[in-house]
Design an enzyme around this catalytic site. Structure first.
Site, PDB file in Angstrom:
ATOM      1  N   HIS A 196       0.822  -1.208   0.000  1.00 43.52           N
ATOM      2  CA  HIS A 196       0.000   0.000   0.000  1.00 43.52           C
ATOM      3  C   HIS A 196       0.857   1.261   0.000  1.00 43.52           C
ATOM      4  O   HIS A 196       0.500   2.261  -0.620  1.00 43.52           O
ATOM      5  CB  HIS A 196      -0.922  -0.012   1.219  1.00 43.52           C
ATOM      6  CG  HIS A 196      -2.038   0.968   1.149  1.00 43.52           C
ATOM      7  ND1 HIS A 196      -3.071   0.871   0.238  1.00 43.52           N
ATOM      8  CD2 HIS A 196      -2.293   2.090   1.877  1.00 43.52           C
ATOM      9  CE1 HIS A 196      -3.908   1.874   0.417  1.00 43.52           C
ATOM     10  NE2 HIS A 196      -3.455   2.633   1.394  1.00 43.52           N
ATOM     11  N   LYS A 256      -6.850  13.665  -7.892  1.00 46.22           N
ATOM     12  CA  LYS A 256      -6.321  12.348  -7.556  1.00 46.22           C
ATOM     13  C   LYS A 256      -7.471  11.448  -7.139  1.00 46.22           C
ATOM     14  O   LYS A 256      -8.491  11.922  -6.642  1.00 46.22           O
ATOM     15  CB  LYS A 256      -5.305  12.435  -6.412  1.00 46.22           C
ATOM     16  CG  LYS A 256      -4.578  11.101  -6.156  1.00 46.22           C
ATOM     17  CD  LYS A 256      -3.620  11.195  -5.001  1.00 46.22           C
ATOM     18  CE  LYS A 256      -2.867   9.878  -4.814  1.00 46.22           C
ATOM     19  NZ  LYS A 256      -1.975   9.919  -3.641  1.00 46.22           N
ATOM     20  N   GLU A 295      -8.236   7.746  -4.918  1.00 43.66           N
ATOM     21  CA  GLU A 295      -7.698   6.801  -3.936  1.00 43.66           C
ATOM     22  C   GLU A 295      -8.740   5.729  -3.663  1.00 43.66           C
ATOM     23  O   GLU A 295      -9.945   5.991  -3.709  1.00 43.66           O
ATOM     24  CB  GLU A 295      -7.364   7.507  -2.617  1.00 43.66           C
ATOM     25  CG  GLU A 295      -6.043   8.250  -2.619  1.00 43.66           C
ATOM     26  CD  GLU A 295      -4.850   7.375  -2.272  1.00 43.66           C
ATOM     27  OE1 GLU A 295      -5.043   6.149  -2.126  1.00 43.66           O
ATOM     28  OE2 GLU A 295      -3.740   7.914  -2.149  1.00 43.66           O
ATOM     29  N   SER A 296      -8.258   4.544  -3.338  1.00 47.42           N
ATOM     30  CA  SER A 296      -9.161   3.457  -2.956  1.00 47.42           C
ATOM     31  C   SER A 296      -9.254   3.369  -1.438  1.00 47.42           C
ATOM     32  O   SER A 296      -8.319   3.729  -0.725  1.00 47.42           O
ATOM     33  CB  SER A 296      -8.645   2.130  -3.513  1.00 47.42           C
ATOM     34  OG  SER A 296      -7.366   1.854  -2.968  1.00 47.42           O
ATOM     35  N   HIS A 297     -10.386   2.889  -0.959  1.00 47.81           N
ATOM     36  CA  HIS A 297     -10.553   2.572   0.463  1.00 47.81           C
ATOM     37  C   HIS A 297     -11.415   1.315   0.541  1.00 47.81           C
ATOM     38  O   HIS A 297     -12.461   1.290   1.187  1.00 47.81           O
ATOM     39  CB  HIS A 297     -11.192   3.745   1.207  1.00 47.81           C
ATOM     40  CG  HIS A 297     -10.460   4.098   2.467  1.00 47.81           C
ATOM     41  ND1 HIS A 297     -11.086   4.485   3.623  1.00 47.81           N
ATOM     42  CD2 HIS A 297      -9.126   4.109   2.757  1.00 47.81           C
ATOM     43  CE1 HIS A 297     -10.185   4.739   4.560  1.00 47.81           C
ATOM     44  NE2 HIS A 297      -8.987   4.516   4.054  1.00 47.81           N
ATOM     45  N   HIS A 308     -10.760  -2.175   1.506  1.00 47.75           N
ATOM     46  CA  HIS A 308     -10.834  -3.039   2.687  1.00 47.75           C
ATOM     47  C   HIS A 308     -11.563  -2.366   3.849  1.00 47.75           C
ATOM     48  O   HIS A 308     -12.445  -2.986   4.457  1.00 47.75           O
ATOM     49  CB  HIS A 308      -9.428  -3.487   3.111  1.00 47.75           C
ATOM     50  CG  HIS A 308      -8.808  -4.488   2.190  1.00 47.75           C
ATOM     51  ND1 HIS A 308      -8.067  -4.107   1.092  1.00 47.75           N
ATOM     52  CD2 HIS A 308      -8.825  -5.838   2.181  1.00 47.75           C
ATOM     53  CE1 HIS A 308      -7.651  -5.195   0.465  1.00 47.75           C
ATOM     54  NE2 HIS A 308      -8.099  -6.254   1.094  1.00 47.75           N
ATOM     55  N   ARG A 356      -7.554  15.777   1.521  1.00 43.44           N
ATOM     56  CA  ARG A 356      -6.296  16.297   2.068  1.00 43.44           C
ATOM     57  C   ARG A 356      -5.175  16.230   1.050  1.00 43.44           C
ATOM     58  O   ARG A 356      -4.307  17.108   1.012  1.00 43.44           O
ATOM     59  CB  ARG A 356      -5.919  15.538   3.349  1.00 43.44           C
ATOM     60  CG  ARG A 356      -6.858  15.820   4.505  1.00 43.44           C
ATOM     61  CD  ARG A 356      -6.312  15.290   5.826  1.00 43.44           C
ATOM     62  NE  ARG A 356      -6.152  13.848   5.829  1.00 43.44           N
ATOM     63  CZ  ARG A 356      -7.136  12.973   6.055  1.00 43.44           C
ATOM     64  NH1 ARG A 356      -8.372  13.401   6.272  1.00 43.44           N
ATOM     65  NH2 ARG A 356      -6.906  11.678   6.061  1.00 43.44           N
TER      66      ARG A 356
END
Length: 742
Positions: A53, A95, A97-99, A101, A120
């Site tokens: 990660h 940008k 992003e994955s979240h 899990h 952020r």
């Protein structure tokens, strides 16, 4: 917390194996980097920073395939977000992003903090966030109350955080497939606007300069969140909620305003700034020191803490939200503190920059870490993964592609509109505020979300697109088609595609077949980006998306932005005026592998999706965008799931119009998903010029009517449907599934 193990006990009991650090990596750290046994805190830091990660140790060779430079690229991968020039000294910053899990385990907080983290990343660059998009992928809703609960909570988490922040959500996508039953996907994209002169970086330089911690206090939430996202997922993780962060959007709002005030009005006090995201303080501090070719000396007792008796290990690895790390010029610490005091936020000097390259941590009057900072960031052992082409693809390459047997095209259209991936997703988007800030031109439900750039005539178009089925069947072609889908959506709105961000969602990379999928699909993405001139400027990798050994489809998400130089030329997706001519842009062939039609009719997917002619499609897409800017096009809508039939229906929903279309192909092709196609409407007086400019890339197929009927004549069938009845089916699908008792 119980007494930490000694270095000798760590060597013997190997707790790092539970934190995604291998025995080989541990031995390498001991023998080649430190030349001693690391203590408990140090091995925790290595475990987090060497996780996939944070380090991309498995995927980095593949990421090098991506084109990252272009005439408009101001900042590519490597900073908090990508920065792309939109003229007049301004830039769009974005940008994704994955979240995944965290959202699977704790849907509300996982989704909310996924949104918070990506905000952020953008405002740390000096940009004001202006839009959120989300790419959500759930398992089947029917007979699955657990999935319905997870969907409701995920949507609520996304909506609550964005709404409280006062940032509009312009949509994205929501899909449903059994492959996500055990591992849902939450990919969040944030878009910001800034003046290029205000761009900040994540550097920490200047001996004696202050390292300042600002924002919320540190707790025990999210500890080892980075390693949690870098390991196989199983039923055991269903209770691992301690690895999920807890968000406070009101705190984030204060933090954003304080940071932007500092960056925009007092940048002479600031050296660098970075979000505390994955791996918390250790990630932001080590990366900033490495970027500045510096060292760092921190006193962890000075870190604001909301829980008692936190160990150095816990303080460093906590992923508590709404925190930033600043490098502030010596002598301006109090100036910076005053700004954050005004917002009721902690702002504490916790250390200083050194010039020895060492990463030194003090806690309770002891040195708990003293290592070269580059051992955490630049000395990670990259892993060469084995690759193997899956037998299923070898088999399908030797067989004929599936062809549908459609009895009634009208009935088939109705059935497709009742598929949740195609159906109206207002159930999702109505929980988001898409109009806050009053800059939204086009909100959720269209091909792209569109936002005006204040004090200019410019507008930014944005979209997110994923199709795991195509990538599963042919990773390289699927990667190409995903980028092309984004570009088609952007052009359909009247915008010129600029650049992309990505979330690369895959299973366990230790499986040679899955790594082959990752490699091949990234090659496809790279090929398409090169040809379409849309460089990759940011993104992330999310691997180990599996549940009990069953992987999701390889699901790269592409987030693309485009520029409209004059928002008067924004193109709506709905037909506008009765009498306008309707054109099909692009050629149609029998492309059913992985389609919604195939899944609906057979319950499975098979075959090879067709490879797009990217240079040819680019030529007519960009030509079409120029004609849009000249005012020659009334409306445009891309063709994706469900093909031409579904897109024609969608183009007259929420209008008083209909269409009368005559096609020179059979009823099967009405639902083909050949990529790179659109339907456009053109006023009769502009038709001749439009046809002349577009040439054989377009064919006239009919006209817009005022009778609210969908009439489509095919070589072997006829569709005559009432638009209102079709729209009712389309609108009621997801709400009905969500209300189901089963």
């Amino acid at each position: 917390m119980k007494q930490a193990m000694t270095p000798e006990e760590i060597k013997e009991k190997k707790p790092y194996l539970d934190w995604s650090l291998s025995e080989h990596e541990y031995d390498y750290i001991c023998d080649h980097l430190l030349h001693r046994l690391p203590n408990y805190t140090e091995i925790g830091l290595f475990s987090a920073m060497w996780s996939e990660h944070c380090s991309y140790k498995k995927s980095k060779p593949v990421l090098k395939l991506f084109p990252t430079k272009g005439k408009r690229v101001v900042q590519g991968p490597g900073e908090g977000a990508g920065v792309v020039d939109i003229d007049d000294g301004q830039a769009v910053v974005f940008k994704a992003e994955s979240h995944n899990h965290p959202t699977t385990v704790e849907p509300y907080q996982g989704a909310a903090t996924g949104v918070g983290g990506i905000l952020r990343d953008v405002f740390s660059m000096g940009a004001r966030p202006v839009a959120i998009l989300d790419s959500l992928h759930f398992g089947e809703l029917k007979d699955n109350p657990t999935m319905r609960y997870k969907m409701e909570e995920t949507i609520k988490g996304v909506g609550d955080y964005g709404n409280c922040m006062g940032i509009p959500n312009l949509g994205g996508e929501t899909t449903f497939d059994p492959c996500y039953n055990g591992n849902i996907l939450l990919n969040a994209m944030n878009v910001g606007i800034m003046d290029i002169k205000d761009m900040e970086h994540g550097d920490a330089t200047g001996v004696g300069n202050a390292v300042m911690y600002v924002g919320a206090k540190t707790g025990r939430d999210g500890i080892h969140g980075a390693t949690f996202a870098s390991a196989d997922f199983s039923e055991e993780h269903a209770t691992q909620r301690s690895a999920v962060q807890v968000g406070d959007p009101f705190m984030e709002k204060l933090l954003m305003e304080a940071c932007l005030e500092l960056i925009l009005h007092h940048r002479e006090w600031l050296v660098g700034i970075q979000d505390m995201g994955a791996a918390g303080i250790v990630s932001s501090s080590a990366e900033m020191a490495t970027e500045g070719k510096s060292g760092m000396d921190l006193n962890l007792n000075l870190v604001p803490q909301r829980e008692p008796n936190m160990s150095a290990y816990e303080i460093m690895l906590s992923e508590s939200q709404e925190r930033m790390l600043l490098c502030v010029k010596k002598g301006h610490e109090e100036d910076v503190k005053k700004i954050f005091d005004e917002y009721n936020l902690d702002a504490v000097t916790i250390g200083r920059i050194t010039d020895d390259g060492r990463y030194v941590l003090h806690h309770d009057d002891q040195v708990v870490c003293d290592i070269p900072v580059v051992t955490l960031t630049e000395k990670v052992l990259e892993e060469k993964s084995e690759e193997k082409k899956p037998q299923r693809i070898i088999d399908v390459e030797q067989s004929e592609n599936w062809q549908p047997e459609i009895e009634d095209a009208g009935q088939t259209l109705r059935a497709l509109l009742n598929q949740p991936t195609i159906a109206n997703d207002q159930f999702v988007t109505q929980q988001y505020d898409s109009q806050v800030r009053t800059d939204t031109i086009v909100g959720p439900g269209s091909d792209s979300g569109i936002l005006r750039v204040r004090h200019t005539k410019k507008a930014i178009a944005m979209t997110t697109d994923t199709n795991g089925r195509f990538v599963y069947l042919d990773p390289k072609v699927g990667g190409q088609r995903t980028v092309l889908e984004s570009a088609t959506n952007i052009v359909a709105s009247g915008a010129l595609p600029l650049a992309i961000t990505d979330c690369l969602n895959y299973g366990d990379p230790n499986d040679p077949e899955i790594f082959w999928e990752l490699h091949q699909s990234c090659q496809g993405i790279a090929d398409a980006c090169e040809i379409l001139e849309t460089p990759v400027v940011s993104g992330n990798v999310s691997l180990y998306n599996e549940n009990n050994g069953k992987a999701i489809y390889p699901s790269p998400m592409i987030g693309m932005v485009g520029l409209i130089k004059n928002y008067d030329h924004v193109i709506p997706m709905h037909m506008q005026t009765a009498g306008d001519k309707i054109y099909l842009v692009g050629k149609t062939d029998d492309d059913f592998a992985g389609s919604e039609l195939q899944k609906m009719m057979t319950g499975k997917i098979s075959g090879l999706p067709h490879a797009p002619n990217l240079p040819g499609i680019k030529d007519y897409l960009y030509k079409l965008q120029k004609l849009m800017a000249e005012g020659l096009v009334q409306s445009a809508h891309d063709l994706s799931e469900g093909g031409l039939g579904v897109s024609l229906a969608e183009s007259v929903f929420d209008t008083d119009l209909g269409v009368n279309v005559k096609l020179d192909f059979n009823k099967n092709l009405l639902f083909s998903e050949t990529p790179g196609r659109l339907i456009v409407s053109v006023a009769p007086e502009n038709a001749a010029k439009f046809e002349q400019e577009m040439g054989d890339a377009v064919s006239e197929i009919g006209q817009v009517t005022d009778d609210k009927q969908l009439n489509i004549s095919l070589t072997n069938d006829q569709v005559n449907e009432d638009v209102a009845k079709l729209q009712k089916i389309w609108k009621e699908c997801i709400p009905c599934l969500m209300k189901s008792k089963a």
